[in-house]
Design an enzyme around this catalytic site. Structure first.
Site, PDB file in Angstrom:
ATOM      1  N   CYS A  37       1.854  68.246  55.770  1.00 37.95           N
ATOM      2  CA  CYS A  37       1.798  67.349  56.815  1.00 37.95           C
ATOM      3  C   CYS A  37       0.345  66.646  57.111  1.00 37.95           C
ATOM      4  O   CYS A  37      -0.481  66.833  56.550  1.00 37.95           O
ATOM      5  CB  CYS A  37       2.236  68.269  57.828  1.00 37.95           C
ATOM      6  N   TYR A  52      -2.819  62.765  44.033  1.00 35.16           N
ATOM      7  CA  TYR A  52      -1.681  62.163  44.895  1.00 35.16           C
ATOM      8  C   TYR A  52      -1.583  61.867  46.128  1.00 35.16           C
ATOM      9  O   TYR A  52      -1.223  60.975  46.742  1.00 35.16           O
ATOM     10  CB  TYR A  52      -0.368  62.873  44.118  1.00 35.16           C
ATOM     11  N   ASN A  63      -0.810  72.071  58.982  1.00 37.30           N
ATOM     12  CA  ASN A  63      -0.661  71.534  57.673  1.00 37.30           C
ATOM     13  C   ASN A  63      -1.096  72.550  56.778  1.00 37.30           C
ATOM     14  O   ASN A  63      -1.827  73.123  56.926  1.00 37.30           O
ATOM     15  CB  ASN A  63      -1.645  70.287  57.439  1.00 37.30           C
ATOM     16  N   GLY A  64      -0.060  73.043  55.925  1.00 37.87           N
ATOM     17  CA  GLY A  64      -0.320  74.070  55.051  1.00 37.87           C
ATOM     18  C   GLY A  64       0.744  75.181  54.958  1.00 37.87           C
ATOM     19  O   GLY A  64       2.068  74.836  55.335  1.00 37.87           O
ATOM     20  N   GLY A 110       4.153  62.793  55.740  1.00 36.65           N
ATOM     21  CA  GLY A 110       5.153  63.237  56.079  1.00 36.65           C
ATOM     22  C   GLY A 110       6.265  62.243  56.927  1.00 36.65           C
ATOM     23  O   GLY A 110       5.683  61.406  57.545  1.00 36.65           O
TER      24      GLY A 110
HETATM   25  P1  AMP Z   1       8.909  63.246  38.679  1.00 33.10           P
HETATM   26  O1  AMP Z   1       9.620  62.073  38.557  1.00 33.10           O
HETATM   27  O2  AMP Z   1       9.693  64.506  39.391  1.00 33.10           O
HETATM   28  O3  AMP Z   1       8.043  63.850  37.491  1.00 33.10           O
HETATM   29  O4  AMP Z   1       7.736  63.177  39.839  1.00 33.10           O
HETATM   30  C1  AMP Z   1       6.686  62.520  39.610  1.00 33.10           C
HETATM   31  C2  AMP Z   1       6.268  61.413  40.428  1.00 33.10           C
HETATM   32  O5  AMP Z   1       6.321  61.652  41.756  1.00 33.10           O
HETATM   33  C3  AMP Z   1       4.800  60.770  40.357  1.00 33.10           C
HETATM   34  O6  AMP Z   1       5.046  59.334  40.159  1.00 33.10           O
HETATM   35  C4  AMP Z   1       4.193  61.082  41.624  1.00 33.10           C
HETATM   36  O7  AMP Z   1       3.560  59.851  41.975  1.00 33.10           O
HETATM   37  C5  AMP Z   1       5.029  61.531  42.443  1.00 33.10           C
HETATM   38  N1  AMP Z   1       5.024  63.059  43.121  1.00 33.10           N
HETATM   39  C6  AMP Z   1       4.256  63.874  42.724  1.00 33.10           C
HETATM   40  N2  AMP Z   1       4.129  64.891  43.820  1.00 33.10           N
HETATM   41  C7  AMP Z   1       4.746  64.655  44.525  1.00 33.10           C
HETATM   42  C8  AMP Z   1       5.341  65.212  45.840  1.00 33.10           C
HETATM   43  N3  AMP Z   1       4.832  66.469  45.984  1.00 33.10           N
HETATM   44  N4  AMP Z   1       5.899  64.730  46.818  1.00 33.10           N
HETATM   45  C9  AMP Z   1       6.351  63.159  46.358  1.00 33.10           C
HETATM   46  N5  AMP Z   1       6.245  63.080  45.274  1.00 33.10           N
HETATM   47  C10 AMP Z   1       5.371  63.422  44.348  1.00 33.10           C
END
Ligand code: AMP
Length: 502
Positions: free
Chosen positions: A5, A249, A106-107, A32
């Protein structure tokens, strides 16, 4: 409960706190989207407004007008897979014998059940499943018996796991990070007050200056009149556990974490990605927006470096000169529909796949008849990259090479990032070559852990790498901890690359 968050807290000299809190949680919206909330205090009583949905939808002007006082805290809550969860919207607020308490977290705690059971035995009743309520009750309990700083210390003694908190005890606002500092939190100077925020971009939004990060194990208490802040180093841990995924990310690229601008860290990661696994193609393109900074660093390094000579004879080893065309074109090859939410939160795989096509569409002229390198920050389930490779090939790309600015994600996150279960992670039981094959790319390379540590300017031992090593900085049932075992051997400086020509 996974709580990835954004949290804020402000204490101002004269102005009302509601609007600065609103703008600062707006600045943290990327952390979030499930719910948003603000709790303020005017010296007499606490005011709260917490709603599901985005910040812009959760508050009307009248709601902000009703949040009186010049101190307060705010929160945006990350969506957990499976939809909205109104019970756990924050800040959590309670009134008890010695005043009111608001808490934004957050955590993710790893011993919530134990602390909850203990409090229940002592007569506390809980209304949510979330760990934030557990922290609030424990703190309320301790505040009945000791002063503020001792009470926070006693609560921290009991909590295990990851937490950055902003807390409002009546009109005193404070912030605290867990002893290993897993989640970020920083302090900003607003000229007429102070702000605590998950990321410095929120301080920028308020026109303030970043003072510094809150240190792991530190409690920062803002003066009620906004004139200064006090620091209490309540715990000192020999090692920290900064989440590396914040750099890769999660955090905004315009935020500064640990003294480094996240955008520059990502560009450096892109440069190292080229150094570790170069592939010469006609075009380098980002997956918008998450791959953008990586791709610009990668293309920059590609155009600086000596030309790769497939014969192995590196006679012409000069970089690009002024009159030479850049040899790798950096272009937008994918357009993003900015109105589509994060693909990640779609509950079914079918919906996730459809959503990628809704979200990203290739620009034909950039890719047709070309070999392309497409760069993203991470592969989690593999949905995005599989769909992308297919889309780019359909649009006429001859070769699609995938470069990823993080190591393979092989294990779940227990520290607050909703990352999918182990079985859903494409790399948890596949080699890089198998992942390449599954996503249909001509080549695939990830980045090493060492490159992450060096680019972030952190010791590897001071990063939480649980999701890429399977070894965690906190004790988690059925998982190993990297704090009392040998350093992990997984994903170190060996370049993890796979190519269909291998
Ligand atoms: P995937 O399609 O499941 O391989 O997710 C990878 C994509 O989701 C990448 O383009 C990341 O930018 C994004 N991503 C990575 N981790 C997260 C996360 N925890 N929550 C939302 N998006 C994510």
């Amino acid at each position: 409960m996974h709580e990835k968050c954004g949290v804020v807290g402000v204490s101002l000299t004269e102005r009302g706190a509601a609007r600065p809190l609103y703008y600062s949680i707006y600045a943290l919206q990327h952390r979030g989207q499930e719910s948003a909330g603000i709790v303020t205090h005017d010296g007499f009583q606490q005011y709260a407004h917490v709603e599901t949905g985005l910040v812009g939808d959760a508050f009307a002007a009248e709601d902000l007008d009703g949040l009186r006082g010049s101190v307060g805290i705010g929160h945006v809550r990350y969506p957990t897979s499976g939809g909205t969860d109104a019970c756990c919207a924050q800040p959590f607020s309670v009134s008890f014998k010695s005043g009111s308490l608001g808490l934004a977290h957050n955590g993710n705690l790893v011993n919530t059940d134990d602390v909850r059971a203990d409090l229940e035995e002592r007569g506390h009743a809980f209304t949510t499943q979330g760990d934030t309520e557990v922290i609030a009750h424990d703190l309320a309990h301790n505040l009945l018996e000791s002063d503020l700083v001792r009470a926070v210390k006693r609560t921290m003694d009991r909590l295990h796991g990851s937490y950055s908190l902003t807390i409002a005890h009546d009109d005193t606002v404070m912030g605290v990070r867990d002893p290993q500092g897993n989640r970020p939190l920083c302090i900003g100077d607003l000229g007429d007050g102070y702000v605590l925020a998950s990321e410095s971009a929120a301080i920028d939004t308020l026109g303030g200056d970043l003072v510094r990060d809150v240190r792991p194990g530190e409690l920062v208490v803002l003066a009620e009149d906004g004139s200064n802040f006090d620091s209490y180093q309540l715990f000192s841990s020999p090692r920290s556990a900064n989440c590396f995924f914040e750099y890769v990310y999660f955090a905004r690229p315009d935020s500064v974490i640990g003294g480094k601008l996240v955008y520059e860290v990502r560009r450096e990661l892109g440069r190292r990605l080229w150094a570790e696994s170069p592939v010469e193609t006609d075009v380098v393109m980002p997956v918008p927006d998450s791959g953008r900074a990586f791709a610009s660093g990668y293309a920059e390094a590609a155009n600086e470096k000596p030309r790769l000579d497939p014969s192995g004879d590196d006679g012409d080893a000069g970089g690009t000169t002024d009159d030479e065309e850049p040899r790798v074109e950096f272009a937008e090859g994918l357009m993003k529909n900015r109105y589509v939410g994060r693909t990640f939160i779609m509950p079914t795989q079918d919906e996730r796949e459809r959503a990628v096509r809704l979200k990203l569409n290739p620009i034909k002229s950039t890719v047709e008849g070309k070999s392309v390198t497409v760069i993203d920050d991470s592969i989690v389930r593999g949905t995005t990259s599989t769909q992308l490779v297919e889309l780019l090939k359909e649009a006429g790309a001859e070769e699609v090479h995938v470069r990823i600015g993080a190591p393979p994600i092989v294990a779940p996150c227990y520290m607050g990032i909703d990352m999918a279960s182990r079985e859903e992670l494409i790399a948890s039981d596949r080699t890089t070559e198998e992942v390449r094959d599954t996503i249909g790319a001509d080549s695939l390379a990830y980045l090493s852990i060492d490159a992450i540590a060096q680019s972030a300017g952190r010791e590897r031992a001071d990063l939480c790498l649980g999701c890429v090593t399977g070894e965690y900085p906190y004790d988690i049932d059925d998982e190993t901890t990297d704090r009392d075992v040998q350093r992990p051997a997984v994903g170190d400086s060996a370049v993890r690359a796979a190519s269909s020509d291998d």
